[in-house]
Design an enzyme around this catalytic site. Structure first.
Site, PDB file in Angstrom:
ATOM      1  N   CYS A 120      -9.332  -6.675  35.162  1.00 10.83           N
ATOM      2  CA  CYS A 120     -10.118  -6.349  36.358  1.00 10.83           C
ATOM      3  C   CYS A 120     -11.625  -6.388  36.112  1.00 10.83           C
ATOM      4  CB  CYS A 120      -9.695  -4.999  36.926  1.00 10.83           C
ATOM      5  SG  CYS A 120      -9.975  -3.591  35.815  1.00 10.83           S
TER       6      CYS A 120
ATOM      7  N   HIS B  18     -10.178   0.998  36.663  1.00 12.63           N
ATOM      8  CA  HIS B  18      -9.921  -0.216  37.452  1.00 12.63           C
ATOM      9  C   HIS B  18     -11.095  -0.462  38.393  1.00 12.63           C
ATOM     10  CE1 HIS B  18      -7.402  -3.407  38.957  1.00 12.63           C
ATOM     11  NE2 HIS B  18      -7.589  -2.994  40.195  1.00 12.63           N
TER      12      HIS B  18
ATOM     13  N   HIS C  21      -9.106  -7.995  43.532  1.00  7.83           N
ATOM     14  CA  HIS C  21      -9.086  -7.424  42.181  1.00  7.83           C
ATOM     15  C   HIS C  21      -8.030  -8.110  41.349  1.00  7.83           C
ATOM     16  CE1 HIS C  21      -5.464  -4.660  42.808  1.00  7.83           C
ATOM     17  NE2 HIS C  21      -5.640  -5.258  43.969  1.00  7.83           N
TER      18      HIS C  21
END
Length: 163
Positions: free
Chosen positions: A66, A120, A132
């Site tokens: 990510c 994240h 993402h």
């Protein structure tokens, strides 16, 4: 832009995003503020859809995690970001969620939401959508109000060089 054989991604207006079958029109992004940079971030991020997730990898040909994904997208606009999501969080400015614009960053605590520890990050596309590198699906578009993400969302933040 075709996402796959069934869906097309259409971006419009200040922060609009619609995913609809069979769309044949032009794909555009119009945003206020740092318009050109934001438009380039959104458009550029969509080129990565379907790239597999690979923890610790920063190579788009083999896979991205990510933080490498958003770092890569931002880097193409000459906007530097640290390598890991926690440092990206610390190096960006807090935003009231209602002030979020396409191109801003959404930070999450995925592994342990109660810990509030950043692990994240995704790029906000507008109207609640973000892109993402998902652990299970690679680079995809999701909705921030998805019941899975709501309790995990920690903050929307902005790169210090963006207005």
């Amino acid at each position: 832009m075709r996402l796959n054989s069934k869906w097309t991604l259409v971006i419009f207006g200040l922060s609009g995003l619609v995913i609809s079958p069979g769309f044949r029109g032009e794909v555009r992004a119009e945003v206020r503020g740092s318009r050109d940079i934001r438009e380039s971030l959104v458009r550029g991020s969509l080129d990565y859809i379907g790239i597999p997730y690979s923890w610790g990898s920063a190579n788009p040909t083999t896979g991205l995690d990510c933080s490498a994904f958003v770092r890569h997208v931002y880097g193409k606009q000459k906007l530097g970001l640290p390598r890991v999501s926690r440092d990206q969080f610390l190096g960006t400015a807090y935003l009231d969620p209602q002030d979020a614009l396409p191109g801003d960053l959404a930070f999450f605590s995925m592994k342990s939401p109660e810990s509030k520890r950043v692990d994240h990050v995704g790029l906000y596309l507008g109207r609640g959508f973000f892109i993402h590198a998902s652990f299970s699906q690679g680079v995809i578009v999701d909705h921030i109000m998805n019941p899975y993400y709501v309790p995990r969302l920690l903050s929307i933040r902005r790169h210090v060089r963006m207005k």
